[in-house]
Design a protein around this motif. Structure first.
Motif, short mmCIF file in Angstrom:
data_model
loop_
_atom_site.label_atom_id
_atom_site.label_comp_id
_atom_site.label_asym_id
_atom_site.label_seq_id
_atom_site.Cartn_x
_atom_site.Cartn_y
_atom_site.Cartn_z
N ASP A 25 0.85 -1.19 0.00
CA ASP A 25 0.00 0.00 0.00
C ASP A 25 0.89 1.25 0.00
O ASP A 25 1.76 1.41 0.86
N SER A 26 0.66 2.16 -0.94
CA SER A 26 1.47 3.37 -1.03
C SER A 26 1.33 4.26 0.20
O SER A 26 2.22 5.05 0.52
N GLY A 27 0.20 4.13 0.93
CA GLY A 27 0.00 4.94 2.13
C GLY A 27 0.99 4.64 3.24
O GLY A 27 1.19 5.48 4.13
N LEU A 28 1.63 3.47 3.19
CA LEU A 28 2.61 3.12 4.21
C LEU A 28 3.82 4.05 4.19
O LEU A 28 4.55 4.15 5.18
N PHE A 29 4.05 4.73 3.08
CA PHE A 29 5.25 5.54 2.91
C PHE A 29 4.98 7.03 3.13
O PHE A 29 5.85 7.86 2.87
N GLU A 30 3.79 7.34 3.64
CA GLU A 30 3.44 8.71 3.98
C GLU A 30 3.47 8.89 5.49
O GLU A 30 3.23 7.95 6.25
N LEU A 31 3.73 10.13 5.94
CA LEU A 31 3.71 10.41 7.37
C LEU A 31 2.28 10.39 7.89
O LEU A 31 1.36 10.84 7.20
N PRO A 32 2.07 9.89 9.11
CA PRO A 32 0.73 9.94 9.70
C PRO A 32 0.34 11.37 9.98
O PRO A 32 1.18 12.23 10.26
N THR A 33 -0.95 11.67 9.90
CA THR A 33 -1.43 13.03 10.14
C THR A 33 -1.50 13.33 11.64
O THR A 33 -1.67 12.43 12.46
N GLY A 34 -1.31 14.59 11.97
CA GLY A 34 -1.45 15.03 13.35
C GLY A 34 -0.24 14.79 14.23
O GLY A 34 -0.30 15.02 15.44
N TYR A 35 0.88 14.36 13.65
CA TYR A 35 2.09 14.12 14.43
C TYR A 35 2.93 15.40 14.52
O TYR A 35 2.93 16.23 13.61
N ILE A 36 3.65 15.56 15.63
CA ILE A 36 4.51 16.71 15.85
C ILE A 36 5.85 16.47 15.17
O ILE A 36 6.46 15.41 15.33
N LYS A 37 6.32 17.47 14.42
CA LYS A 37 7.62 17.37 13.77
C LYS A 37 8.70 18.00 14.65
O LYS A 37 8.54 19.11 15.15
N TYR A 38 9.80 17.28 14.85
CA TYR A 38 10.97 17.80 15.54
C TYR A 38 12.12 17.92 14.56
O TYR A 38 12.21 17.16 13.59
N GLU A 39 13.02 18.86 14.82
CA GLU A 39 14.10 19.14 13.88
C GLU A 39 15.27 18.17 14.02
O GLU A 39 16.14 18.13 13.17
N GLY A 40 15.31 17.43 15.11
CA GLY A 40 16.39 16.48 15.29
C GLY A 40 16.15 15.62 16.51
O GLY A 40 15.24 15.87 17.30
N ILE A 41 16.97 14.58 16.66
CA ILE A 41 16.86 13.69 17.80
C ILE A 41 17.03 14.45 19.11
O ILE A 41 16.32 14.21 20.09
N GLN A 42 17.97 15.42 19.13
CA GLN A 42 18.23 16.17 20.35
C GLN A 42 16.98 16.89 20.83
O GLN A 42 16.61 16.82 22.01
N GLU A 43 16.31 17.59 19.91
CA GLU A 43 15.10 18.34 20.28
C GLU A 43 13.99 17.41 20.74
O GLU A 43 13.28 17.68 21.71
N LEU A 44 13.85 16.28 20.07
CA LEU A 44 12.81 15.31 20.43
C LEU A 44 13.02 14.81 21.85
O LEU A 44 12.08 14.76 22.66
N ILE A 45 14.26 14.45 22.19
CA ILE A 45 14.55 13.95 23.53
C ILE A 45 14.27 15.02 24.58
O ILE A 45 13.61 14.78 25.60
N LEU A 46 14.77 16.23 24.34
CA LEU A 46 14.64 17.30 25.34
C LEU A 46 13.18 17.68 25.58
O LEU A 46 12.75 17.85 26.72
N ARG A 47 12.40 17.80 24.50
CA ARG A 47 11.00 18.22 24.67
C ARG A 47 10.15 17.13 25.31
O ARG A 47 9.30 17.41 26.14
N GLU A 48 10.38 15.87 24.92
CA GLU A 48 9.63 14.78 25.54
C GLU A 48 10.02 14.62 27.00
O GLU A 48 9.18 14.33 27.86
N ALA A 49 11.31 14.83 27.32
CA ALA A 49 11.74 14.77 28.71
C ALA A 49 11.08 15.87 29.53
O ALA A 49 10.63 15.64 30.66
N LYS A 50 11.02 17.06 28.97
CA LYS A 50 10.39 18.18 29.67
C LYS A 50 8.91 17.92 29.91
O LYS A 50 8.39 18.17 30.99
N LYS A 51 8.21 17.39 28.88
CA LYS A 51 6.80 17.07 29.05
C LYS A 51 6.59 16.02 30.13
O LYS A 51 5.66 16.10 30.93
N SER A 52 7.47 15.02 30.15
CA SER A 52 7.37 13.98 31.16
C SER A 52 7.58 14.54 32.57
O SER A 52 6.86 14.18 33.50
#
Length: 243
Positions: free
Chosen positions: A210-237
């Motif tokens: 299915d070609s839909g498997l290669f598209e990003l899911p809707t409604g997800y938050i985009k982060y600019e890098g692994i560093q930002e993702l870790i820091l923001r999720e840690a802060k939320k936690s």
């Protein structure tokens, strides 16, 4: 525990991408693994199935293993890790957290993009697939193949060969490929990297996924890098735990 699960799982995946090489993780896949894997698969017909990956952790250590759903369509790849066996190179608590980490890698050379998707956090990280080409399609690599004879994988007869692969940005990989002669020379097993990662494909369906498997899911938050993702999720936690 929620934060530990996130941090360990994210660092594991970060270790698979040379673009995030400043992060290392126990049992991480070799740098360039995803590129090398797709270089081998992209020249074959589209398919979907399972991939079993084993990574050597050195002498007298259990290998790290993982099982994935894999799909390739028109030169793009989706790899969804759903099972880990981390051997003995992680403490038991961290190993248990990593085993339950759900992650998806989507490689889109047609857009010069690759995405790390984390459904548990409804978020993703976007990276360039190849350096220096903007969002244009990534040029194909140069590949030289050297025959190594015949060698079966399980009950499948295969032609074994060594591939010397050079990406358009200069990245280089040596890959060993076992092509199943009774499956239209499909690369049934691949070995790449140091320490070596051994990939064996199972439950193959030689049809377009299915070609839909290669598209990003809707409604997800985009982060600019692994560093930002870790820091923001840690802060939320931390904010959640302090309430």
């Amino acid at each position: 525990n929620h934060l530990l699960k996130f941090a360990v799982g994210t660092l594991f995946l970060a270790g698979t991408f040379h673009a995030q090489a400043q992060f290392s993780a126990p049992g991480g896949l070799p740098p360039g693994f995803h590129h090398a894997l797709l270089d081998v698969l992209a020249g074959n017909p589209s398919f979907y199935g399972r991939a079993k990956i084993q990574l050597s952790n050195g002498p007298d250590k259990e290998p790290t293993s993982m099982s994935c759903n894999i799909a390739v369509l028109s030169g793009n790849m989706r790899l969804e890790v759903d099972s880990f066996g981390v051997g003995s190179n992680l403490p038991p608590a961290e190993a248990a957290q990593l085993k339950s980490m759900h992650s998806i890698s989507i490689l889109r050379p047609d857009k010069n993009r690759m995405y790390l998707v984390f459904p548990d956090f409804r978020s993703f990280v976007e990276l360039a697939y190849c350096k220096g080409t903007g969002t244009d399609a990534t040029p194909p690599p140069k590949i030289t193949k050297t025959p190594l004879g015949k060698e079966s994988v399980g009950d499948q007869p295969c032609d074994k060969s060594q591939w010397n692969v050079t990406e358009s940005d200069g990245e280089h990989y040596d890959i060993t490929v076992w092509a199943a002669t009774n499956l239209s020379n499909f690369p049934l097993q691949i070995k790449v990297g140091a320490p070596p990662a051994l990939v064996e494909f199972q439950d193959l369906h030689l049809a377009a996924p299915d070609s839909g498997l290669f598209e990003l899911p809707t409604g997800y938050i985009k982060y600019e890098g692994i560093q930002e993702l870790i820091l923001r999720e840690a802060k939320k936690s931390q904010n959640t735990n302090s309430q």
